[in-house]
Design a protein around this motif. Structure first.
Motif, mmCIF file in Angstrom:
data_model
loop_
_atom_site.group_PDB
_atom_site.id
_atom_site.type_symbol
_atom_site.label_atom_id
_atom_site.label_comp_id
_atom_site.label_asym_id
_atom_site.label_seq_id
_atom_site.Cartn_x
_atom_site.Cartn_y
_atom_site.Cartn_z
ATOM 1 N N LEU A 186 0.830 -1.202 0.000
ATOM 2 C CA LEU A 186 0.000 0.000 0.000
ATOM 3 C C LEU A 186 0.867 1.256 0.000
ATOM 4 C CD1 LEU A 186 -2.967 1.008 0.209
ATOM 5 C CD2 LEU A 186 -2.649 1.092 2.671
ATOM 6 N N GLY A 187 1.987 1.199 0.762
ATOM 7 C CA GLY A 187 2.888 2.346 0.788
ATOM 8 C C GLY A 187 3.543 2.620 -0.553
ATOM 9 N N LYS A 188 3.626 1.590 -1.405
ATOM 10 C CA LYS A 188 4.203 1.778 -2.738
ATOM 11 C C LYS A 188 3.162 2.194 -3.769
ATOM 12 C CE LYS A 188 7.868 -1.612 -1.895
ATOM 13 N NZ LYS A 188 8.465 -2.922 -2.278
ATOM 14 N N GLY A 189 1.928 2.451 -3.288
ATOM 15 C CA GLY A 189 0.902 2.947 -4.196
ATOM 16 C C GLY A 189 -0.026 1.896 -4.760
ATOM 17 N N GLU A 190 0.030 0.661 -4.256
ATOM 18 C CA GLU A 190 -0.854 -0.397 -4.739
ATOM 19 C C GLU A 190 -2.156 -0.346 -3.934
ATOM 20 O OE1 GLU A 190 -0.808 -5.246 -5.389
ATOM 21 O OE2 GLU A 190 1.059 -4.168 -4.971
ATOM 22 N N PHE A 191 -3.000 0.645 -4.244
ATOM 23 C CA PHE A 191 -4.238 0.835 -3.509
ATOM 24 C C PHE A 191 -5.221 -0.297 -3.798
ATOM 25 C CE2 PHE A 191 -2.789 5.288 -4.450
ATOM 26 C CZ PHE A 191 -2.301 5.516 -3.184
ATOM 27 N N GLY A 192 -6.019 -0.620 -2.774
ATOM 28 C CA GLY A 192 -7.005 -1.684 -2.925
ATOM 29 C C GLY A 192 -6.507 -3.037 -2.490
ATOM 30 N N VAL A 193 -5.232 -3.164 -2.087
ATOM 31 C CA VAL A 193 -4.706 -4.461 -1.659
ATOM 32 C C VAL A 193 -5.447 -4.911 -0.410
ATOM 33 C CG1 VAL A 193 -2.887 -3.365 -0.275
ATOM 34 C CG2 VAL A 193 -2.616 -5.718 -1.053
#
Length: 447
Positions: A186-193
């Protein structure tokens, strides 16, 4: 240091400490019990011997010279087998010994006592007989056995407890180990995980909250992308018109009639209104919208808005009807912002109501939780809105396929602004609609 290691070390320190305390307390209690159970009373014999040696010490001017020749009463210890005793100086040198028992046995298994004169210790006396020796051996054997058993038991207990503590720390931190990779993603921008919810305890609630937060971030990111696309789309049309018109004027080389500039002015007005709406909406969403609250009679305010909207309604033969069932219509609001809210709702109601229809405005007072609020409903008899569109109706630039097309709607920001203005007044706005029958917007404002 990881939580798992901290948890394990804390439990391990507690277990080891409790094991040591348990062993020491048990040994202390057992020793006291053995001293009582295996105690042999030889106080009479010891007292007689101590008095004999003390008298000798005093009579010989506080000296032990020739103490080896002191006569001992043969009645002392009579009735006991293998009676022996040893007298030692304060610096532990042997002064006198009697009996056939080895010196080491007398000193190690005998009953120790002090020989004192006027409170000063002048020698140490060890008394021994067969019964005393047997009891001492029994006490030492039991104590040694118990100590060994305690050490082995404590070691086994600590080892098993450490294994259990390791297993518990691993099990209790397992949900966190599942959560950490998802947090990194999520911190790397993979929203919705999403992470699996494997427990129903606090860890499960953390996982559920994380999943919901991730979904909200994904929706926010999608909304941001859609907003950028919608803003670009909304700005592109008037800018294209203005650019084309200016190119045509530049290429024609003729003087321009003032009326030829009216389309440019209309598009500039549209751009200005769009930018102003976006600015107001951004302020409201950031909680920085300036409000000039003052007591406002909503019945009178709505009456004035109806008068402003009546000409548009009469063009479509639409009747606007307002009813009020409460005398408490004065609330503490910013009349300018609230006017924008209800004027937008009235204009939308008239726009989507067919000719000959009716727009109803109702005002009443209702109980909302522990307080009472003013409820204002704006209902139309228009084409209605499909259920799947209702949750998205207050989003920026959202338009349904039927009711909010570009040709019939405005900028697509009116309802989003209305919602934020109502929320800024600590109120709520909801919508109810049935396709083909009409739509009702309900605003609740606190007194």
């Amino acid at each position: 240091m990881s939580i798992r290691r901290k948890l394990f070390l804390s439990m391990a320190a507690f277990i080891v400490g409790m094991g040591i305390i348990f062993a020491l307390l048990t040994q202390f209690v057992v020793k006291g019990i053995l001293d009582v159970m295996l105690n042999v009373d030889r106080s009479k014999e010891i007292e007689e011997l101590s008095s004999l040696f003390a008298d000798y010490y005093e009579k010989h001017h506080h000296s032990w010279n020739d103490v080896k020749h002191i006569p001992i009463d043969t009645d002392i210890g009579k009735g006991y087998e293998e009676v022996s005793f040893v007298l030692l100086s304060p610096d532990r040198k042997r002064l006198y010994s009697a009996g056939d028992t080895r010196y080491e046995w007398v000193k190690g298994l005998g009953i120790p006592s002090k020989v004192q004169v006027n409170g000063e210790t002048i020698a140490f006396l060890y008394y021994y007989d067969r019964e005393v020796g047997n009891m001492s051996k029994l006490r030492m054997g039991i104590t040694s056995s118990i100590t060994t058993l305690l050490l082995i038991s404590a070691a086994v207990f600590v080892l098993l407890s450490l294994l259990i503590a390791f297993w518990l720390s691993k099990r209790l931190t397992a949900p966190l180990r599942l959560l950490i990779p998802a947090i990194n993603r999520l911190g790397k921008g993979e929203f919705g995980v999403q992470v699996p919810v494997v427990t129903n305890d606090e860890y499960g609630k953390v996982a559920q909250t994380f999943n919901e937060m991730s979904k909200q971030l994904q929706r926010a990111e999608e909304a941001r992308k859609h907003l950028v696309a919608d803003v670009a789309h909304e700005l592109r049309t008037p800018l294209t018109i203005i650019r084309g018109k200016l190119d045509w004027i530049q290429q024609s080389g003729h003087s321009i009639e003032p009326k030829s500039l009216l389309p440019l002015q209309d598009e500039l007005i549209r751009l200005t209104r769009l930018v102003d709406d976006l600015h107001q909406l951004s302020l409201a969403e950031a909680g920085k919208l300036p409000l000039e609250r003052k007591p406002t009679d909503m019945y009178a305010l709505l009456q004035r808005m109806i008068e402003r909207a009546t000409p548009s309604a009469e063009e479509k033969n639409i009747h606007i009807h307002m009813t009020c069932s409460t005398s408490k219509t004065t609330i503490f609001v910013d009349p300018h912002r609230i006017t924008q809210v209800f004027l937008n709702l009235l204009v939308n109601a008239i726009r989507y109501t067919p000719e000959g229809g009716v727009v109803k405005v109702t005002i009443d007072e209702i109980q909302n939780g522990e307080s009472r609020v003013l409820r204002i409903a704006v209902a139309d008899t228009g084409i209605g809105i499909a259920p799947e569109h209702l949750p998205l109706l207050f989003n920026r630039f959202y338009r349904t396929d039927e009711a909010r097309t570009r040709n019939r709607g405005g900028t697509g920001l009116g309802l989003a602004i209305a919602k934020e203005f109502v929320l800024a007044h600590d109120g709520t706005i909801d919508v109810e609609s049935t396709p083909g029958q009409g739509t009702t917007f309900i605003v609740k404002l606190p007194y």
